[in-house]
Design an enzyme around this catalytic site. Structure first.
Site, PDB file in Angstrom:
ATOM      1  N   CYS A 180     -26.331 -12.766 -20.660  1.00 50.69           N
ATOM      2  CA  CYS A 180     -26.026 -14.051 -20.012  1.00 50.69           C
ATOM      3  C   CYS A 180     -26.888 -14.300 -18.783  1.00 50.69           C
ATOM      4  CB  CYS A 180     -24.540 -14.119 -19.633  1.00 50.69           C
ATOM      5  SG  CYS A 180     -24.118 -13.119 -18.189  1.00 50.69           S
ATOM      6  N   CYS A 184     -28.144  -9.381 -16.380  1.00 53.31           N
ATOM      7  CA  CYS A 184     -27.511  -9.152 -17.681  1.00 53.31           C
ATOM      8  C   CYS A 184     -28.426  -9.654 -18.791  1.00 53.31           C
ATOM      9  CB  CYS A 184     -26.161  -9.857 -17.750  1.00 53.31           C
ATOM     10  SG  CYS A 184     -25.425  -9.807 -19.415  1.00 53.31           S
ATOM     11  N   CYS A 206     -23.302  -7.307 -18.917  1.00 55.65           N
ATOM     12  CA  CYS A 206     -22.075  -7.448 -18.130  1.00 55.65           C
ATOM     13  C   CYS A 206     -20.998  -6.489 -18.636  1.00 55.65           C
ATOM     14  CB  CYS A 206     -21.514  -8.865 -18.244  1.00 55.65           C
ATOM     15  SG  CYS A 206     -22.471 -10.094 -17.379  1.00 55.65           S
ATOM     16  N   CYS A 215     -19.031 -12.716 -19.515  1.00 54.37           N
ATOM     17  CA  CYS A 215     -20.352 -12.816 -20.128  1.00 54.37           C
ATOM     18  C   CYS A 215     -20.322 -13.884 -21.242  1.00 54.37           C
ATOM     19  CB  CYS A 215     -20.747 -11.457 -20.702  1.00 54.37           C
ATOM     20  SG  CYS A 215     -22.476 -11.313 -21.147  1.00 54.37           S
ATOM     21  N   GLY A 219       0.792  -1.227   0.000  1.00 55.98           N
ATOM     22  CA  GLY A 219       0.000   0.000   0.000  1.00 55.98           C
ATOM     23  C   GLY A 219       0.818   1.269   0.000  1.00 55.98           C
TER      24      GLY A 219
END
Lengths: 359, 265, 278
Positions: free
Chosen positions: C245, C242, C267, C273, C33
């Site tokens: 899909c 979606c 998606c 997808c 970080g």
């Protein structure tokens, strides 16, 4: 049935082909060659070399041609090329008080040793569009230039001999290189000057101008503006003495500014300095104003104006960085935008509920 | 003046010895020493340029002194030399155990966030992570400093000078500090507003058993708030003692001048 | 393998530069970080368009790697294509659109829906690395704030959000604490993706070219999104599934289908997808 957008690859190829055709324009018109650009668009070439940080008029001309005259784009091309070049040696400091003086103006003395040299300049031209030029005016007869002037000591050095101007501010013995190491604040003067020399001319011009209008006024006098051809020398390790490797033209500006002084130091003028490749005294002068403004911390002046704010000035001077980041906004952002839409719809629904409940 | 707290039981909270602050060749204050006990309010008086603000800045760790020591008794009872502490520990002290009330509330407030966030900031800085509790504390403290609780979501830029000053006090006291520094806390306020603020400060200091160091050029403020006074002139302490004693029977000619020129109006 | 660009080193950068960047990456991995300054080079692609990610990828990529590049979750957005082509030209490595096949995934604004596995490396393009930048523009001051873990100001901002809007209104580039120590920007991914950062088996590298910083989240590292106990971190959700899909768990793009308010949701991760429909 919805089908996700496809064919980006083909679109990119087609777009670039279109660009290449537009760049060429009408094939019936002769194409520009690089010598034409290098010779006839010299000021553009100088700017691209300065901000692109390579002294090479041919490459700069190619970049300008490839960028269709978009100078910031040309600077970007030169910079990207520059990164790939090996660092073979570091030059000795160039001696701007030696070499062929093309132009030399001091605003602080009526005459100076070595003389005032007007040289080639837009100054005192009346800015009338020259329709004869469009028609192809014949050239004026060759101009008798005076003999190369002999000794032309720098005005700042002459002031320095009497102690009227501060000695050049001390810097690190070996200056850093912000193209190799990220700049660290507070930055020393050598790094600041490197940043400013590479910085966008418009940015420096506006900041320099702001100091004249009262945002960090520092009472500048143009001590000297000098355009000079100087030798570039390196000291090969195996030889141990300097060898000239070429010659470059530079524009240099020494500003003589408002004096300082304290209980321990006698009053003396202070300095601002600018140096760029080729002929661009506008940028050299603006750079000198900003350099002086950025010395506020060192000279114990209050830091109140944008031009004095080192992080602000140096972090935003680079037009390749600025241009990329401003224009990245045209890249797709629809994923993040979807998050914002989602939030905004929720907030609006909650707002409506509260309103209904209140009624 | 409030009743003097009992001083004999506890050791001092703050011990200052030979403190000198210099700005290059110029001396801000020279060779200042004193002790501050828990619950005690010390007034530092003098005209502008007398060195009282230099002293306050060194005491509150804003500038490092050229010479001398400042020792502070931490909550665990150990005496720590302020400038031997790490910067992290010093900053931690400043936002928990100490408070600093600036003369100009703009120096002590975040004007771009709400009053509630101003009060809650120190709590969040030391790890408070419950919005409801932070807001509860903020409401509570707005009440204590007599700011209408409805103003909690307003920005302090819309507050009057007196309210801003009271908000600054709340923002400092929310972490239950033991020592508060105040620099001309009533400066720049109308007389009626000053009186109300002084009442509030006096009440809070007494209720919370705070120790405080108050810098002021106003002897009336000093008389009202301080148990003890130090009179400064030209960077040096010229006289110190119990407030009543210093003001009613000044010994040093400068103190006599101060008292006669201000109190006999 | 395709013909690579003549006159340039493998993956464009010279080996010295790659070593310098790899040193920065190693430091970043060692201090999760923490933003490591590095000598960012000027790349032949514009700043703000992925120069940091490209330099990181160029420094770690080898001939055996398989590269996937996505922008907004999709492989066929123009900038993703441009970057994938850059590496195809300069390194000649194999590229893929399949998350499971990739060894390096360079991304802008998304983390794939398909769970990452150990051995994969995510490379994030970062515009502004400094999480405290909007609170404190000065680098000199933010450095001190990181050194002393003074992160209270970030919660002040969230407090204000809740006081004025009833909820935290940051939706993307949502700040996180890495390994209980450093405050970090996860790059402008939607907060929906923040949970995928936490304890990920993949190595996650973040490159900011213009700002000249690299940071990292090593595999299996704790990544916590900032919040309040009584206003816990939460992510976007959709009422729709979606349209292609049928997924109800993936991040959806809203697509306008006409100018009468018609819209549909699909998606954002095109590979995910496609893998569900084929």
């Amino acid at each position: 049935m919805y089908v996700a957008v496809k064919g980006g690859e083909k679109a990119i190829d087609a777009a670039h082909a279109l660009l290449a055709r537009e760049r060429r324009g009408d094939p019936a018109v002769p194409a520009l060659d690089l010598t034409q650009i290098a010779q006839q668009l010299g000021r553009a070439v100088d700017r691209v070399m300065t901000e692109g940080s390579i002294y090479d008029p041919e490459l700069a001309a190619l970049a300008i041609k490839q960028a269709m005259g978009d100078l910031v784009e040309a600077i970007f091309l030169l910079r990207a090329y520059r990164t790939t070049l090996p660092r073979l040696a570091a030059s000795q400091p160039v001696e701007t008080d030696r070499g062929l003086v093309r132009r030399r103006i001091s605003a602080v003395f009526k005459d100076v040793p070595g003389g005032q040299v007007l040289g080639s300049t837009f100054d005192y031209t009346h800015r009338l569009l020259d329709f004869a030029l469009a028609a192809g005016t014949p050239l004026p007869d060759p101009v008798a230039t005076s003999e190369p002037i002999g000794a032309a000591p720098r005005v700042a050095d002459m002031l320095g001999r009497d102690g009227l101007i501060e000695p050049p501010p001390p810097g690190d013995a070996v200056p850093g290189d912000l193209t190799r190491q990220p700049i660290d604040f507070p930055a020393d003067r050598a790094l600041r000057l490197q940043n400013l020399a590479r910085g966008d001319e418009g940015w420096l011009l506006a900041l320099g101008y702001s100091t004249q209008r009262g945002y960090a006024r520092n009472h500048p006098f143009a001590g000297e503006i000098r355009i000079v051809d100087v030798a570039v020398e390196i000291v090969p390790e195996e030889l141990g003495f300097p060898v000239e490797i070429g010659e470059i033209t530079v524009s240099e500006c020494d500003m003589v500014n408002q004096f300082g002084g304290s209980a321990t130091a006698a009053p003396a003028f202070t300095r601002g300095y600018g140096l760029v490749f080729g002929q661009s005294e506008r940028k050299a002068m603006a750079m000198a104003l900003v350099d002086r403004a950025l010395r506020a911390r060192e000279l114990g002046e209050p830091i109140a104006a944008p031009a004095q704010d080192e992080e602000f000035v140096l972090s935003h001077s680079d037009n390749v960085e600025a241009s990329g980041f401003v224009q990245h906004l045209k890249l797709p952002h629809h994923v993040d935008f979807q998050s914002e839409l989602d939030l905004l719809r929720r907030l609006r629904a909650e707002h409506d509920q509260r309103k209904t409940a209140a009624e | 003046m409030s009743a003097l707290p009992l001083l004999d039981e506890e050791p001092p909270l703050l011990v200052v010895e030979g403190l000198t602050v210099a700005y290059g060749a110029r001396v801000g204050c020279r060779d200042v020493g004193f002790e501050l006990w828990p619950g005690e309010v010390l007034g530092i008086v003098g005209e502008s340029g007398s060195g009282k603000t230099s002293l306050l800045n060194a005491l509150s760790a804003k500038i490092e002194p050229a010479a001398g020591r400042i020792r502070y008794r931490l909550r665990d009872g150990t005496m720590a030399d302020l400038f031997d502490l790490s910067e992290a520990a010093r900053r931690q002290l400043l936002r928990t155990d100490w408070g600093v009330v600036h003369q100009n509330p703009r120096d002590g407030l975040r004007l771009t966030v709400s009053a509630g966030a101003n009060v809650g900031e120190r709590l969040m800085a030391i790890g408070a992570r419950h919005y409801g509790e932070i807001r509860g504390s903020a409401l509570d403290w707005l009440g204590k400093v007599e700011i209408d609780r409805d103003r909690i979501d307003d920005r302090p830029s819309s507050f009057s000078g007196g309210m801003q000053q009271r908000l600054q006090i709340a923002r400092n006291l929310v972490t239950n500090p033991r020592l508060v520094f105040m620099d001309e806390p009533t400066g720049g306020l109308d007389v009626s507003v000053q009186a109300r603020l002084l009442d509030l400060i006096r009440g809070l200091v007494a209720d919370l058993g705070l120790s405080a160091i108050i810098v002021t050029h106003d002897l009336a403020v000093a008389r009202l708030l301080a148990h003890r006074l130090m009179v400064m002139r030209g960077g040096e302490v010229v006289e110190s003692g119990l407030t009543d004693q210093v003001l009613d029977d000044p010994q040093h000619p400068y103190t006599q001048l101060l008292v006669s020129s201000i109190l006999q109006v | 393998m395709t013909q690579t660009l003549a006159g340039y080193n493998f993956a464009y950068l010279d080996e010295q530069t790659k070593r310098m960047i790899r040193r920065a990456i190693l430091k970043a991995v060692a201090i999760p970080g923490y933003q490591v300054p590095f000598g960012s080079r000027e790349m032949p692609l514009p700043y703000g368009w992925g120069t940091g990610g490209i330099q990181v990828t160029a420094s770690i990529i080898g001939r055996a790697d398989v590269l996937k590049v996505i922008d907004q979750g999709a492989d066929d957005t123009t900038n993703a294509i441009s970057i994938r082509r850059f590496f195809a030209r300069t390194a000649g490595v194999a590229t893929t659109e399949r998350t499971v096949e990739a060894t390096i995934i360079q991304t802008r604004h998304r983390i794939p829906e398909t769970p990452l596995r150990a051995g994969q490396i995510m490379v994030y393009q970062v515009p502004i690395p400094e999480p405290l930048r909007w609170l404190e523009p000065r680098e000199t001051e933010t450095r001190t704030m990181h050194a002393l873990s003074e992160y209270g100001a970030m919660h002040v901002r969230f407090y204000e959000d809740i006081a004025h809007h009833g909820r935290i209104t940051t939706t993307y580039d949502y700040p996180v604490i890495v390994n209980d120590r450093y405050l970090m920007r996860p790059s402008p991914i939607p907060k929906f993706d923040n949970q995928k950062l936490d304890m990920s088996p993949a190595l996650q590298l973040f490159g900011a070219g213009r700002e000249k910083r690299i940071y990292a989240v090593p595999p299996f590292t704790k990544v916590k999104s900032l919040d309040f106990h009584d206003h816990p971190f939460s992510v976007e959700s959709w009422d729709a599934a979606c349209s292609l899909c049928g997924s109800t768990t993936s991040y959806l793009d809203e697509v306008l289908t006409d100018d009468q308010g018609g819209r549909m949701f699909v998606c954002s991760d095109t590979d995910y997808c496609r893998s569900r429909t084929s």
